[in-house]
Design a protein around this motif. Sequence first.
Motif, PDB file in Angstrom:
ATOM      1  N   LYS A   1     -14.704 -16.026  87.962  1.00  0.00           N
ATOM      2  CA  LYS A   1     -14.797 -17.018  89.136  1.00  0.00           C
ATOM      3  C   LYS A   1     -15.365 -16.097  90.225  1.00  0.00           C
ATOM      4  O   LYS A   1     -16.306 -16.601  90.760  1.00  0.00           O
ATOM      5  CB  LYS A   1     -13.268 -17.566  89.624  1.00  0.00           C
TER       6      LYS A   1
ATOM      7  N   ALA B   1     -20.245 -24.322  87.669  1.00  0.00           N
ATOM      8  CA  ALA B   1     -18.657 -24.684  87.687  1.00  0.00           C
ATOM      9  C   ALA B   1     -18.607 -25.726  86.374  1.00  0.00           C
ATOM     10  O   ALA B   1     -17.650 -25.344  85.477  1.00  0.00           O
ATOM     11  CB  ALA B   1     -18.293 -25.396  88.878  1.00  0.00           C
TER      12      ALA B   1
ATOM     13  N   PHE C   1     -19.100 -23.324  83.180  1.00  0.00           N
ATOM     14  CA  PHE C   1     -18.002 -22.534  82.669  1.00  0.00           C
ATOM     15  C   PHE C   1     -16.646 -23.084  82.390  1.00  0.00           C
ATOM     16  O   PHE C   1     -15.795 -22.506  81.662  1.00  0.00           O
ATOM     17  CB  PHE C   1     -17.924 -21.350  83.985  1.00  0.00           C
ATOM     18  N   ALA C   2     -16.625 -24.045  82.826  1.00  0.00           N
ATOM     19  CA  ALA C   2     -15.329 -25.032  82.559  1.00  0.00           C
ATOM     20  C   ALA C   2     -15.514 -25.673  81.017  1.00  0.00           C
ATOM     21  O   ALA C   2     -14.443 -25.332  80.424  1.00  0.00           O
ATOM     22  CB  ALA C   2     -15.005 -26.177  83.376  1.00  0.00           C
TER      23      ALA C   2
ATOM     24  N   SER D   1     -14.924 -22.212  78.791  1.00  0.00           N
ATOM     25  CA  SER D   1     -14.143 -21.141  79.429  1.00  0.00           C
ATOM     26  C   SER D   1     -13.350 -20.311  78.148  1.00  0.00           C
ATOM     27  O   SER D   1     -13.075 -19.200  78.468  1.00  0.00           O
ATOM     28  CB  SER D   1     -12.920 -21.834  80.018  1.00  0.00           C
TER      29      SER D   1
ATOM     30  N   ALA E   1     -10.576 -22.780  83.678  1.00  0.00           N
ATOM     31  CA  ALA E   1     -11.286 -23.926  83.574  1.00  0.00           C
ATOM     32  C   ALA E   1     -10.856 -24.708  85.061  1.00  0.00           C
ATOM     33  O   ALA E   1     -11.332 -25.417  85.586  1.00  0.00           O
ATOM     34  CB  ALA E   1     -10.696 -24.809  82.548  1.00  0.00           C
TER      35      ALA E   1
ATOM     36  N   MET F   1     -12.494 -23.668  88.051  1.00  0.00           N
ATOM     37  CA  MET F   1     -13.984 -23.910  88.236  1.00  0.00           C
ATOM     38  C   MET F   1     -14.393 -24.808  89.469  1.00  0.00           C
ATOM     39  O   MET F   1     -15.256 -24.405  90.102  1.00  0.00           O
ATOM     40  CB  MET F   1     -14.602 -24.462  87.153  1.00  0.00           C
TER      41      MET F   1
ATOM     42  N   VAL G   1     -15.216 -23.212  92.663  1.00  0.00           N
ATOM     43  CA  VAL G   1     -16.831 -22.436  93.101  1.00  0.00           C
ATOM     44  C   VAL G   1     -17.568 -23.239  93.653  1.00  0.00           C
ATOM     45  O   VAL G   1     -18.322 -22.978  94.675  1.00  0.00           O
ATOM     46  CB  VAL G   1     -17.481 -22.189  91.493  1.00  0.00           C
TER      47      VAL G   1
ATOM     48  N   CYS H   1      -6.910 -23.837  93.681  1.00  0.00           N
ATOM     49  CA  CYS H   1      -7.919 -25.043  93.743  1.00  0.00           C
ATOM     50  C   CYS H   1      -7.739 -26.056  94.803  1.00  0.00           C
ATOM     51  O   CYS H   1      -8.572 -26.353  95.445  1.00  0.00           O
ATOM     52  CB  CYS H   1      -7.989 -25.754  92.427  1.00  0.00           C
TER      53      CYS H   1
END
Length: 504
Positions: free
Chosen positions: A275, A324, A327-328, A331, A351, A354, A357, A412
């Motif tokens: 991240k 985002a 990569f989610a 992951s 995950a 993300m 980001v 988040c």
Amino acid sequence: MQLNAKREEMEGSNTLSTNKNSISTKSVRYNFVMNMILTVSSILFPLISFPYVARVLNPDGIGRVSFAFSIITYFTMVAQLGIPTYGIREIAKLRDDKQKMSIFAKEILTINLITCIIVYLLLFISIFAISRLWQEKELLIIMSCSVLLNSIGLEWLYKGLEEYSYITKRSILFKFIAFVLMFLLIKQSEDYLIYGFLTVFASVGSNICNLIKAKKYIQIGNVKVESLKRHIKPIVIFFLLSIATTIYTNLDNVMLGFISGNQEVGYYVAATKIKAALVSVIAALPIVLLPRASYYVGEKMMTEFERLASKAMNLTILMAFPLALYFAEFSKDYTFLLSGEAFYPSIVVLASLMPTVLFIGITNVYGMQILIPTDHERVVFYSVLSGAICDFVLNIVLIPQYGALGAAMANCIAEAVVLFSQFIYKPRAFVKCFREVPFFKMFIAGLFSFAISFFILRMQVIPLLSVVFSAFCFFAIYTVMLILLREPLTVELIKNVTNKFKLK
């Protein structure tokens, strides 16, 4: 040659380099490229070294270093006060007057050294007074070198002067040296102390070079105590902002260390490494634009300022959204590739992180490029403080039950709170920044990329090949879709690149 250079400069001004003729600094485009090189090197260094280090030190060793780093970060924050951001903004405004700039830099450096001495006293008292810190005393003392190196580093001076070429070259050199030493010196799990030192060396070791070169800009002489007072009020405001920012960016590691232990910190760090790398890429643009935006505000060039802000927000979201999403989706592949199967719990943590980001990308542009240059740092402070409070409360509730995943969920939500807090201050100005963002085209491009990449997930191939192939397919499809949908900024950037090759 002059004609070609002029033509190239005019083409670049259509994107992000909205320069005024009197500006003697390098173009925004050049600074952005140099800062991107610096950012990429900062990403590659941990990404290449972490898989090796994680397998040698294991989650416990990684957790210990990360816990100590988080603690030292708080002390570094106090030593720095709000100087880095304040220094960049003011140096950008004073860079046309060398005498005033020299006086300002000398005064700020003096304040920084005074706070550095005070912080070291507080650090040693804390180590002796708190048993949890006493357990990691050797590691904390080693990593406390970053407090001094940050204080004497004058990074804000070179960023305010937009010396990104110099910053990039010396930073890459020290990162490379640290990278080589990691593979030579870290051989067993007990070598976590060496890892802690090399982490500091890689990140701020090059600040020694900054101090040596500073004589070019700062004249040696006495500093009057009365002259320091004028900086106290703005520094305090930026310091409060720094406190709130540092709290909610490092609070997760600290609370995990106290509540759940080093192993959960290790799981969390494995995810936040990725991240942090993505955020560094997204944050590269606002950092570069802060001195230029401050210059425009100081010169009352508000049309250029607004154009710069709008382009920056567009580019940031175009970059942050696919990163985002990708990569989610992958992951698991990246967690196993970079950290190993021992870090299996980190998959869902990565995950879950993300969306931050995208949130951080937006708040960085609005805060660093719009609010701070226009002297609205108080708004940034209140928004970050809201996120820090939210993060603290949610960590207390979620970490005991969910561990690293709970910290990720809290982080988040906290980033979403920061975004919303900035929005409610000036809704019209906030929405105005998004006038050129092609949300529908971006969503369609992302949907196609996600769908095609889904089939790659089902292929049983070597993890490294899966990562390389999936990344190429995802971002190639995303870019092609934006071109087919005639997304203006993407088409403009492609044309600029094409024209460069034609000119050559």
